[in-house]
Design a protein around this motif. Structure first.
Motif, PDB file in Angstrom:
ATOM      1  N   ASN A  95      -8.175 142.502  17.216  1.00 58.90           N
ATOM      2  CA  ASN A  95      -7.051 141.407  17.129  1.00 58.90           C
ATOM      3  C   ASN A  95      -7.398 140.434  15.977  1.00 58.90           C
ATOM      4  N   SER A  96      -8.750 140.326  15.694  1.00 61.24           N
ATOM      5  CA  SER A  96      -9.028 139.545  14.698  1.00 61.24           C
ATOM      6  C   SER A  96      -8.634 139.786  13.401  1.00 61.24           C
ATOM      7  N   PRO A  97      -8.081 138.580  12.810  1.00 60.91           N
ATOM      8  CA  PRO A  97      -7.594 138.604  11.331  1.00 60.91           C
ATOM      9  C   PRO A  97      -8.819 139.159  10.434  1.00 60.91           C
ATOM     10  N   TYR A  98     -10.157 139.191  10.738  1.00 60.78           N
ATOM     11  CA  TYR A  98     -11.138 139.716  10.041  1.00 60.78           C
ATOM     12  C   TYR A  98     -11.502 140.940  10.148  1.00 60.78           C
ATOM     13  N   ASP A  99     -10.695 141.792  11.131  1.00 65.28           N
ATOM     14  CA  ASP A  99     -11.063 143.141  11.204  1.00 65.28           C
ATOM     15  C   ASP A  99     -10.680 144.027  10.088  1.00 65.28           C
ATOM     16  N   GLY A 100     -11.516 144.607   9.287  1.00 66.82           N
ATOM     17  CA  GLY A 100     -11.449 145.384   8.181  1.00 66.82           C
ATOM     18  C   GLY A 100     -11.514 144.364   6.789  1.00 66.82           C
TER      19      GLY A 100
END
Length: 160
Positions: A95-100
């Motif tokens: 759910n992190s906006p920084y995944d990827g």
């Protein structure tokens, strides 16, 4: 701790050490990429009493179980000498906006004064990741800073 490295002609290498109780524990790394965890007999170090074949993924998981806590423990021990500095481990969730996305995109140091000193992924520790290091869900981010900065870093990884 003395680690002995023994070439195994045609097979690979064996790396082992002696525990306080007198057992030799080691890893055989085969030329074909396989790994084998071994425990030698207490009375006869040349006699293997237990062995476990490990895949690369299993080896990474074991390294994570043994290595990541050691890294954090070392950082914790070192920070005791510096008042006001703390080490936390922050997860990157799906759910992190920084995944990827990359470490640089977080602007973590600029926004929080926190330093990301390592990222643990699938049992592998990536020390001092560069700004182009791409986060993935399941990563464990090791950060050092003030308590307020660490709280802010946690919020950034969770909410952006």
């Amino acid at each position: 701790m003395d680690v002995t490295v023994t070439p195994l002609p045609g097979l690979g290498t064996q790396q082992d050490f002696t525990t306080r109780s007198g057992h030799r524990i080691g890893v055989i790394t085969y030329r074909d990429g396989r790994f084998e965890l071994i425990v030698s007999d207490h009375d006869d170090p040349d006699k293997v009493v237990a062995s476990v074949d490990l895949t690369t993924t299993e080896t990474s998981a074991l390294a994570n179980l043994l290595g990541a806590p050691q890294l954090v423990a070392q950082l914790t021990e070192q920070q005791r000498e510096v008042t006001g500095i703390t080490t936390w481990q922050l997860p990157v969730t799906s759910n992190s906006p920084y995944d990827g996305r990359t470490l640089g995109e977080t602007e973590m140091r600029t926004r929080t004064s926190v330093s990301i000193v390592a990222v643990v992924r699938d049992g592998t520790v990536h020390p001092s990741p560069r700004p182009d290091f791409q986060f993935a869900a399941g990563d464990l981010v090791v950060v050092v800073g003030t308590t307020d900065g660490l709280r802010a870093a946690s919020e950034i990884l969770e909410q952006g």
